[in-house]
Design an enzyme around this catalytic site. Structure first.
Site, short mmCIF file in Angstrom:
data_model
loop_
_atom_site.label_atom_id
_atom_site.label_comp_id
_atom_site.label_asym_id
_atom_site.label_seq_id
_atom_site.Cartn_x
_atom_site.Cartn_y
_atom_site.Cartn_z
N GLU A 1 6.87 6.31 16.55
CA GLU A 1 5.53 5.42 16.12
C GLU A 1 4.73 6.03 14.87
O GLU A 1 4.40 5.40 14.01
CB GLU A 1 4.54 5.25 17.12
CG GLU A 1 5.03 4.61 18.15
CD GLU A 1 4.82 2.87 17.91
OE1 GLU A 1 4.37 2.46 16.84
OE2 GLU A 1 5.14 2.12 18.89
N SER B 1 -10.89 19.29 77.51
CA SER B 1 -10.78 20.67 77.60
C SER B 1 -10.55 21.49 76.46
O SER B 1 -10.23 22.66 76.55
CB SER B 1 -9.67 21.08 78.61
OG SER B 1 -9.78 20.26 80.14
#
Length: 700
Positions: free
Chosen positions: A93, A352
């Site tokens: 580009e 527990s």
């Protein structure tokens, strides 16, 4: 007059035209300079809305949301993308991007010459800066006026921004088809990955798409996308960026035919992160790979347990306090499981799972030793009569065995000995926030999960035990000042020896069938009515917590921590790391080989002793309470009796009222006494061992 020769006239005309052209260019340049000068940094196009996104600890996308204009648009910097992609982009580009000032005169001349020679436009002269200017204004550049504006803005961008900033704008705004903008969104949409590592074929396709994003959409026009990609690959070979062999291999790579969904990992954690901060892009401590594996595991395991059963998992590094994975439910979109509810923060009964803290306090305070003997028999402790999960009792057992077997009676007896208030205080000091019923003081039922707490708090507690009794503030945000770490680092809530003893005992708890439990200390829990199943464990690095149940709190028959949550816990450890980190070693001043039970601690110092009788801890007057005002109607002249009730102590008992004996005998466990009149009175009792108790009452 002498006439100029034709050659001279041509030369003069050419010189005149050149001068006019130069003057025109100078005028254009002057006009450009004036317009560019009027654009200061504040005059540049404003920032566009970006998709709000959350990334993991390594920058990988966990979740993103569309912008108000329904775009997938995510910020990206040159450091976020594969260097090969950047090289291909500049080569294809704008080869002189790093040298020009927004407009490339050489590119303009080249494009003009090619157009004159071929009679058509062969290549453009638009630089990446000019393309960025067009993207920022979102206007076409087909007319001379719009092209002029693009050039002016490009020069202004170069004047006020550096090359990296301009390139970042392009990487965030370039179109890639449909509503996809920016290279990061495009990489996820077409390849399902971050753009940090791309194949040559993938990088070339991402370079080609912005030139004609709709005509080259891979899901609609794969052939056009292939042709454009291969053109970029050929240009890369010509520029020496790729070898012939690399290009041939890249051309054979398939074009993606479908658009992939944007990631949606850790939906509860990411949603909460965006609610905490307005930042567009946030980073969490979560590891995307671990998160993905655990989400799949939770969905698969919950599917086996029923269509309405959900599950939640938290993984924390207890060295740093960072949460590496957090699965809030077994499927966000599952209506039956109420998947939108984050069960990692839900307040549920812990069953527990808090027994280890009780035992640790007993070790720390000298109430018990791991090898002390303790009773598991039917008994009543402070008015509370616990039973075991299987309704059986084991008799006299070692404290170590009582914890590994999760026996209820010993846990309640030890909690009574160490004190409920101290237990709650240590819970809070560890960084948890237990929730007790409104208006009720914590009681011995807390040993068996008689209050509420979250999975996140349980993980924090166990992470602190794994760290030797030092609180570990869990955090999930990598942003400074997130406010997540509320506890100061290093706050101790247990002694190092007590914490190590708990880890040592929990490492002996048998794992579920087929599970590899080596090197993992863990505890399970099941809440009352089979509503919640828990399993929390740790090795030398990771602490993992698992919850299984229904989000609406409905009981699930047969649901237990050992059968339903523990298998998921051990599978989670395998998903987090293939090898276990060794559990912590004993403290420096502790030698397990010579750690014998002291003679006074042969039996745990609890209310219930091996002979089944109450320990000689002395009597206690529990009614009326000390300092109470008792209205017997004495002021009205009525004859009324005061009833005083006793517990504990060894018969026979001697009762005194205001220092005078009023009753005695082996069965005198209560007193019925008629006072002479109203006023303050002191009631005392002495047992056979000389222990005493008294209360002062205001009688009326």
């Amino acid at each position: 007059m002498r006439q100029a020769k034709p050659g001279r006239r041509v030369r003069r005309l050419a010189i005149g035209l050149c001068c006019a052209g130069l003057l025109g260019l100078a005028a254009l340049a002057a006009a450009l300079a004036v317009q560019v000068a009027t654009l200061d940094r504040e005059g540049l196009p404003g920032a566009v809305e970006m998709s709000r996104s959350v990334s993991d600890r390594n920058g990988r996308l966990l979740r993103a949301f569309q912008t108000a204009d329904d775009r997938w648009r995510m910020p990206a910097s040159p450091e976020d993308v594969d260097p090969l992609y950047l090289s291909l982009l500049l080569a294809y580009e704008d080869r002189r991007f790093n040298d020009h000032h927004g407009v490339d005169p050489l590119a303009i001349l080249r494009a003009a010459a090619q157009s004159l020679a071929n009679g058509r436009i062969v290549s453009g002269a638009s630089t990446l800066t000019m393309q960025t200017a067009r993207l920022l204004t979102e206007t076409p550049t087909r007319t001379p006026v719009s092209k002029w504006r693009q050039i002016v803005l490009a020069l202004a961008l170069e004047r006020h921004l550096d090359k990296r900033e301009i390139l970042s704008l392009y990487l965030a705004r370039a179109p890639f088809g449909g509503n996809i903008e920016g290279v990061r969104a495009a990489s996820h949409a077409w390849f399902g990955k971050e753009p940090a590592r791309l194949t040559p074929a993938q990088a070339a396709l991402l370079v080609a798409l912005p030139q004609s994003p709709e005509a080259r959409r891979p899901d609609r026009f794969p052939d056009a996308a292939r042709v454009a990609r291969d053109r970029v690959l050929a240009a890369a070979q010509a520029a020496g960026l790729l070898s012939h062999e690399d290009v041939v291999a890249a051309q054979k790579e398939a074009i993606p035919r479908t658009r992939r969904p944007v990631p949606m990992l850790a939906p509860h954690a990411t949603r909460q992160a965006l609610a905490r901060s307005e930042a567009a892009d946030q980073r969490l401590t979560i590891d995307a790979d671990v998160q993905a594996r655990l989400e799949a595991l939770v969905a698969e395991r919950a599917g086996r347990l029923g269509s309405h059963v959900s599950a939640a998992v938290i993984v924390a590094d207890h060295g740093s306090g960072e949460i590496l994975a957090r699965v809030g439910s077994a499927g966000l979109l599952s209506q039956a499981r109420r998947g939108h509810v984050d069960m990692t923060g839900a307040i549920r009964s812990p069953g527990s799972t808090l027994k280890p803290l009780i035992y640790a306090l007993a070790f720390e305070q000298g109430v018990a030793h791991p090898d002390s003997l303790i009773e598991d028999r039917p008994t009543t402790v402070a008015g509370y009569s616990p039973t075991n999960f299987d309704l059986s009792f084991q008799g006299t057992v070692r404290v170590r065995e009582a914890l590994t077997a999760s026996l209820n009676v010993p846990a309640v007896a030890l909690l009574d000995a160490v004190g409920v208030a101290r237990f709650v205080s240590r819970l809070k000091r560890a960084g948890t926030s237990p929730r007790f019923p409104a208006g009720e003081a914590p009681g011995l039922a807390a040993a068996l999960g008689g209050f509420g707490i979250s999975l996140r708090d349980l993980v924090a507690l166990y992470a602190g035990i794994a760290r030797g009794g030092v609180a570990v503030p869990l955090r999930e945000s990598l942003a400074e000042g997130s406010g997540e770490a509320l506890l100061p680092e290093g706050r101790r809530f247990l002694s190092e020896t007590a914490a190590w003893r708990i880890a040592d005992i929990l490492s002996e708890v048998p794992p579920p069938d087929t599970a590899n439990g080596a090197g993992i200390a863990y505890k399970t829990g099941t809440s009352y009515g089979y509503r919640d199943a828990w399993a929390i464990g740790f090795d030398g690095r990771h602490t993992i917590g698992v919850w299984v149940g229904r989000a609406d709190g409905t009981p699930v028959p047969g649901l237990t921590g050992y059968k339903s949550a523990a298998p998921l816990l051990f599978d989670a450890f395998q998903r987090v790391a293939a090898r276990r980190t060794p559990l912590p070693r004993p403290p420096r001043d502790f030698d397990p080989l010579v750690d014998a039970v002291p003679a006074p601690m042969r039996y745990a110092r609890t209310v219930v002793r091996p002979d089944g009788q109450h320990a000689r801890r002395g009597p206690e007057i529990f009614f009326p309470p000390d300092g109470a005002t008792v209205d017997l109607g004495l002021g009205e002249g009525r004859d009324a009796a005061l009833v005083v009730k006793l517990r504990r102590g060894r018969a026979p008992f001697l009762w005194l009222a205001n220092g005078a004996p009023v009753a005695s005998g082996p069965f005198a466990t209560s007193l019925v006494w008629q006072p002479d009149g109203p006023g303050a009175s002191t009631i005392s009792v002495i047992d056979a061992d000389g222990n005493s108790a008294r209360v002062t009452l205001d009688l009326r």
